[in-house]
Design a protein around this motif. Structure first.
Motif, PDB file in Angstrom:
ATOM      1  N   CYS A 132       0.709  -1.206   0.427  1.00  0.00           N
ATOM      2  CA  CYS A 132      -0.203   0.188   0.450  1.00  0.00           C
ATOM      3  C   CYS A 132       0.935   1.405   0.123  1.00  0.00           C
ATOM      4  N   GLY A 162      -2.294  -3.151  -1.944  1.00  0.00           N
ATOM      5  CA  GLY A 162      -1.947  -2.459  -3.530  1.00  0.00           C
ATOM      6  C   GLY A 162      -3.163  -1.319  -2.925  1.00  0.00           C
ATOM      7  N   CYS A 163      -3.698  -0.792  -1.471  1.00  0.00           N
ATOM      8  CA  CYS A 163      -4.321   0.888  -2.499  1.00  0.00           C
ATOM      9  C   CYS A 163      -3.500   1.707  -2.412  1.00  0.00           C
ATOM     10  N   GLY A 180      -6.155  -2.918  -4.073  1.00  0.00           N
ATOM     11  CA  GLY A 180      -6.155  -2.062  -4.918  1.00  0.00           C
ATOM     12  C   GLY A 180      -6.188  -0.843  -5.632  1.00  0.00           C
TER      13      GLY A 180
END
Length: 223
Positions: A132, A162-163, A180
Motif C-alpha cells: 500500500c 495495493g491501495c 487495489g
C-alpha cells in the motif's frame, strides 16, 4: 551521531537498544516493547506495552512515532517524513510529521508511508496485505507548491493490499477498502465496503463481522 545510532540498532540487543534510546535520545520505549533489526532515525519514539517494530524497516525523518499498547509495524516497510521548517511545505505551516498507531493497530508488510503530515491508525485497524502507499503530500499545480494534509484510518478498519490513500483523505471506523483501490476523498460511511479508483461504497457490511469486534471479546472475558 543519529546515523551511528541508527546503524547500531541493527546489532544491539533489545535491552541495550531501549536503554540507549530512552537515555540519550528521549525515547519512551516500554520494557515489554520490541524493536527488530530496523533503522529508525526519528525525533522521538514512543512504544507502549507489547508494541513491536519488526526487522528490515526504514523509519526516518519524522518528528515522532507513537505505537500504543499492542500496536505493530511488521517488516520491510519504508516510512519517511519531512522535519519541521522544510522549505518544501511553506504553504502547510501547521503540518506535523508524525505516525500514530493506536491500540492494537498494525502495519503489515512492504508498505510505503509518507509522513510529511500526520498519519494515524485507529484502534484495531490495519494497513493489511502488502504494497500500500499512503501519501500525505502532493504538488498543488495551481500554486506550484507542495501541500501536506493528514491521512486518518478509523477504528477497526482495514486497508487491503495495493491501495493508495492520497493526502487529506480518511477511512471511517469499521470500514474495509478493497485491494487495489485509490482513496481520493474523505470516506464517511461506517460499516461499508469500498472499492475502485476512486474508491466508492459498494455494499453495507454487518456489524457482527468478527474483524469489527476485535478486542471486544477480550474485554468481555475480563469483566
Amino acid at each position: 551521531m543519529r546515523l551511528l545510532w541508527a546503524v547500531l540498532q541493527l546489532v544491539l540487543p533489545m535491552p541495550l537498544k531501549r536503554r540507549v534510546g530512552n537515555w540519550f535520545f528521549g525515547w519512551d520505549v516500554h520494557p515489554t516493547a520490541h524493536i527488530g533489526r530496523s533503522m529508525i532515525m526519528v525525533g522521538k519514539l514512543v512504544m507502549g506495552p507489547h508494541s513491536t517494530i519488526g526487522s528490515f524497516n526504514t523509519i526516518r525523518g519524522l518528528e515522532e512515532v507513537v505505537l500504543e499498547e499492542g500496536a505493530s509495524i511488521a517488516t520491510r516497510n519504508l516510512i519517511t517524513g519531512f522535519p519541521p521548517g522544510s522549505d518544501y511545505f511553506a504553504v502547510s505551516p501547521n503540518r506535523r510529521s508524525v505516525l500514530v498507531l493506536r491500540r492494537h493497530s498494525m502495519v503489515t508488510i512492504g508498505h510505503t508511508i509518507d509522513c510529511a503530515d500526520r498519519v494515524e491508525l485507529g484502534e484495531y485497524s490495519a494497513i493489511a496485505g502488502y504494497r500500500c502507499a499512503i501519501l500525505t503530500h502532493s504538488l498543488d499545480l495551481a500554486r506550484d507548491r507542495f501541500v501536506a494534509q493528514p491521512v486518518v484510518i478509523g477504528d477497526r478498519s482495514a486497508v487491503m493490499s495495493g491501495c493508495t490513500l492520497l493526502n487529506g483523505t480518511s477511512v471511517p471506523s469499521r470500514a474495509i477498502v478493497s485491494a487495489g483501490s485509490v482513496v481520493t476523498t474523505k470516506l464517511t460511511t461506517e460499516l461499508t465496503f469500498y472499492r475502485g479508483n476512486p474508491a466508492e461504497p459498494v455494499r453495507a457490511l454487518p456489524e457482527r463481522l468478527k474483524y469489527f469486534r476485535r478486542g471486544l471479546v477480550e474485554v468481555a472475558s475480563e469483566q
